[in-house]
Design an enzyme around this catalytic site. Structure first.
Site, mmCIF file in Angstrom:
data_model
loop_
_atom_site.group_PDB
_atom_site.id
_atom_site.type_symbol
_atom_site.label_atom_id
_atom_site.label_comp_id
_atom_site.label_asym_id
_atom_site.label_seq_id
_atom_site.Cartn_x
_atom_site.Cartn_y
_atom_site.Cartn_z
ATOM 1 N N SER A 7 0.828 -1.220 0.000
ATOM 2 C CA SER A 7 0.000 0.000 0.000
ATOM 3 C C SER A 7 0.859 1.265 0.000
ATOM 4 C CB SER A 7 -0.944 0.009 1.203
ATOM 5 O OG SER A 7 -0.232 -0.157 2.413
ATOM 6 N N ASN A 94 -2.537 -2.684 12.977
ATOM 7 C CA ASN A 94 -3.990 -2.508 12.870
ATOM 8 C C ASN A 94 -4.478 -1.269 13.616
ATOM 9 O OD1 ASN A 94 -3.823 -4.838 11.437
ATOM 10 N ND2 ASN A 94 -4.803 -6.146 12.982
ATOM 11 N N THR A 139 -39.872 26.693 -11.598
ATOM 12 C CA THR A 139 -40.194 25.317 -11.190
ATOM 13 C C THR A 139 -40.337 24.572 -12.515
ATOM 14 O OG1 THR A 139 -42.577 25.715 -11.186
ATOM 15 C CG2 THR A 139 -41.425 26.064 -9.089
ATOM 16 N N HIS A 140 -39.926 23.321 -12.537
ATOM 17 C CA HIS A 140 -39.915 22.538 -13.789
ATOM 18 C C HIS A 140 -39.068 23.219 -14.875
ATOM 19 C CE1 HIS A 140 -43.421 20.403 -12.031
ATOM 20 N NE2 HIS A 140 -43.761 21.616 -11.643
ATOM 21 N N SER A 261 -12.773 26.640 -28.109
ATOM 22 C CA SER A 261 -12.821 25.407 -28.879
ATOM 23 C C SER A 261 -11.675 25.434 -29.867
ATOM 24 C CB SER A 261 -14.151 25.321 -29.622
ATOM 25 O OG SER A 261 -14.023 24.493 -30.754
ATOM 26 N N LYS A 267 -16.550 29.896 -29.500
ATOM 27 C CA LYS A 267 -16.942 29.157 -28.308
ATOM 28 C C LYS A 267 -16.248 29.658 -27.037
ATOM 29 C CE LYS A 267 -19.280 25.917 -27.922
ATOM 30 N NZ LYS A 267 -19.240 24.528 -28.375
ATOM 31 N N ASN A 269 -16.463 27.757 -23.501
ATOM 32 C CA ASN A 269 -17.082 26.600 -22.849
ATOM 33 C C ASN A 269 -16.905 26.647 -21.326
ATOM 34 O OD1 ASN A 269 -17.848 25.537 -25.347
ATOM 35 N ND2 ASN A 269 -15.832 24.577 -25.620
ATOM 36 N N GLU A 274 -18.394 22.292 -15.689
ATOM 37 C CA GLU A 274 -18.675 20.918 -16.131
ATOM 38 C C GLU A 274 -17.847 19.904 -15.340
ATOM 39 O OE1 GLU A 274 -19.841 21.176 -20.770
ATOM 40 O OE2 GLU A 274 -17.897 22.022 -20.267
ATOM 41 N N TYR A 301 -9.979 -6.800 11.897
ATOM 42 C CA TYR A 301 -9.318 -6.298 10.691
ATOM 43 C C TYR A 301 -9.230 -7.364 9.600
ATOM 44 C CZ TYR A 301 -5.721 -4.377 7.612
ATOM 45 O OH TYR A 301 -5.039 -3.919 6.515
ATOM 46 N N GLN A 306 -7.355 -2.219 3.681
ATOM 47 C CA GLN A 306 -6.273 -1.417 3.120
ATOM 48 C C GLN A 306 -6.790 -0.596 1.931
ATOM 49 O OE1 GLN A 306 -2.061 -2.754 3.056
ATOM 50 N NE2 GLN A 306 -2.436 -3.114 0.880
ATOM 51 N N LYS A 309 -8.190 3.593 1.739
ATOM 52 C CA LYS A 309 -7.539 4.890 1.566
ATOM 53 C C LYS A 309 -7.672 5.512 0.168
ATOM 54 C CE LYS A 309 -4.307 2.881 3.997
ATOM 55 N NZ LYS A 309 -5.165 2.024 4.879
HETATM 56 N N1 ARG Z 1 -1.173 -1.321 5.222
HETATM 57 C C1 ARG Z 1 -2.183 -1.847 6.093
HETATM 58 C C2 ARG Z 1 -3.507 -1.115 5.849
HETATM 59 O O1 ARG Z 1 -3.490 -0.080 5.326
HETATM 60 C C3 ARG Z 1 -1.799 -1.690 7.533
HETATM 61 C C4 ARG Z 1 -2.397 -2.693 8.451
HETATM 62 C C5 ARG Z 1 -1.829 -4.030 8.150
HETATM 63 N N2 ARG Z 1 -2.168 -4.979 9.143
HETATM 64 C C6 ARG Z 1 -1.991 -6.267 8.947
HETATM 65 N N3 ARG Z 1 -2.328 -7.041 9.905
HETATM 66 N N4 ARG Z 1 -1.511 -6.735 7.855
HETATM 67 O O2 ARG Z 1 -4.557 -1.624 6.195
#
Ligand code: ARG
Length: 442
Positions: A7, A94, A139-140, A261, A267, A269, A274, A301, A306, A309
């Protein structure tokens, strides 16, 4: 395995939070006598060096080291030797990642809050400037009744006000510290979770170790608030796109937020608007992604988590751009108030005022007044004039109870000025709501 498992390519964004969490943890370990003061000091200083290196050169992406926690710990060991290994006492990745991510989302909320404050300032300034400017209210997407441009802009201020309360609410619920939950069950070491929570600015430690390491509600709260905000930004973007079209011609977007454009020289735009509209779709996708990731996970967990994120990082980046672009457009857009007024006057938008006048001045039941007004609109339509230009003879022929006083309510200015109920479009009401918003903030 190496590639699917790592990660670090994305969680390197957590480096500041990871260092802060580790420093709070090691200081607590020393205070509790779990590591010696000397070792704790070496670790803490080593972490400062690692942070300085990251600041200067970025975080090295080494897939073999998997994630930000291992990359940092391994660099720390290179710098200070085997004593670095004491840092991970009474902790697991964790609870470490759960802490880092909460800290990151907390900062993200603060950034959004600052952006929304600027957005609201821009809305207030333009609404005040155009508190009296009449435009068609729809409205509408059909002309309904005249409103003021200030009133229309303040509708978005009201939406953003709710968005801010959702982010503030998310921040408060987020602000409990999972550090010390360890892998899932807590730890046998005599740690002080209140101390680490306080050191990291949390209100308190979390109360259940299983929940602490498996909960991503704080990230979902953020994404849901972001979704609703992006939905509001997208509606305003959509209005700007329609308003900038030639048939409407309500606004001229500044060059800074438009593009030309490559083939059609005339144009201009509305690309920024958008993209705000487009980004809302992606932000909603991020929210959906994390919901689906979480929905089937047993406690505690699992590595699926992971994947929490990337959608949060993506949504936050898109949201920051959307807020900034929308604020910039609001600040610099040219409102063509002459055109708005002309369209407000052409759509028989004061028909309701005629009906209300019959109810008020001639004691006509509203349903009947509605029919009479319908005939007046038909007469104006076939004569090709606004209601206010119909001769009194024509109006009297439709209903004898109508007299000269009717002209005082048939203009768009009279119409908006009459709507003085709390939250109505009358310019004085709009100014009162602007003053209220400024006072609430102060
Ligand atoms: N890189 C992991 C995550 O973002 C960290 C936690 C990993 N924990 C484990 N028991 N492998 O979730």
């Amino acid at each position: 395995m190496r590639e699917i498992n790592a990660s670090i390519p994305f969680d390197k964004r957590l480096w500041k939070q990871d260092i802060a969490g580790s420093k709070a943890h090691v200081a607590m370990l020393a205070k509790q006598g779990i590591v010696s003061a000397e070792d704790a000091q070496a670790i803490s200083q080593g972490l400062d060096t690692v942070a300085a290196e990251y600041e200067a050169n970025g975080v090295p992406v080494n897939l073999d080291l998997e994630d930000i926690h291992m990359v940092t710990e391994s660099r720390l060991a290179e710098l200070i030797g085997p004593v670095a290994g004491r840092l991970h006492t009474a902790r697991s990745r964790n609870d470490q990642v759960a802490t880092d991510f909460r800290l990151w989302v907390r900062d993200a909320i603060d950034e959004v809050e600052a952006g929304l404050d600027a957005l609201q300032q821009a809305l207030l300034a333009r609404a005040e400037e155009h508190a009296d400017a009449v435009m068609p209210g729809f409205t509408h997407l059909q002309s309904a009744q005249p409103v003021t441009l200030g009133h229309h802009l303040m509708a978005y201020h009201a939406m953003v006000r709710r968005d801010r309360s959702r982010f503030a609410d998310a921040r408060e619920r987020l602000n409990e510290c999972p550090l010390g939950a360890a892998a899932l069950a807590g730890t046998g070491f005599p740690i002080d979770r209140h101390a680490t929570a306080a050191a990291l600015g949390f209100a308190k430690p979390t109360d259940n170790s299983l929940d602490s390491v498996s909960d991503r509600d704080f990230a979902l709260d953020y994404l849901m608030a972001a979704t609703q905000l992006s939905l509001h930004l997208s509606r305003l973007a959509e209005e700007f796109i329609i308003w900038a079209s030639q048939p409407f011609g309500f606004i001229k977007l500044p060059d800074a937020y438009s593009t030309g454009s490559s083939i059609m020289p005339q144009k201009r735009n509305p690309d920024a608007a958008e993209l705000v509209r487009g980004h809302a779709g992606r932000i909603m996708g991020c929210m959906n992604a994390l919901c689906v990731t979480m929905k089937g996970l047993p406690l505690a967990y699992s590595k699926d988590m992971q994947d929490d994120k990337p959608p949060v990082f993506e949504a936050h980046d898109l949201l920051g751009l959307s807020i900034a672009a929308m604020t910039g457009m609001i600040e610099t857009v040219t409102f063509r108030t002459d055109r708005m007024r002309a369209l407000a006057e052409s759509g028989f938008a004061t028909a309701t005022d005629l009906a209300d006048w019959l109810v008020r001045e001639a004691n006509v039941p509203f349903r009947e007044a509605h029919h009479i007004t319908g005939r007046a609109v038909a007469a104006a339509e076939s004569a090709g004039t606004p209601l206010a230009d119909l001769p009194i003879e024509t109006l009297k022929a439709i209903d004898a109870r109508i007299d000269d006083r009717i002209y005082a309510v048939l203009t768009v200015d009279a119409s908006v000025a009459s709507r003085k109920s709390h939250g109505g479009t009358a310019p004085d009401q709009v100014r009162a709501r602007i003053a209220q918003a400024r006072k609430e903030k102060a």
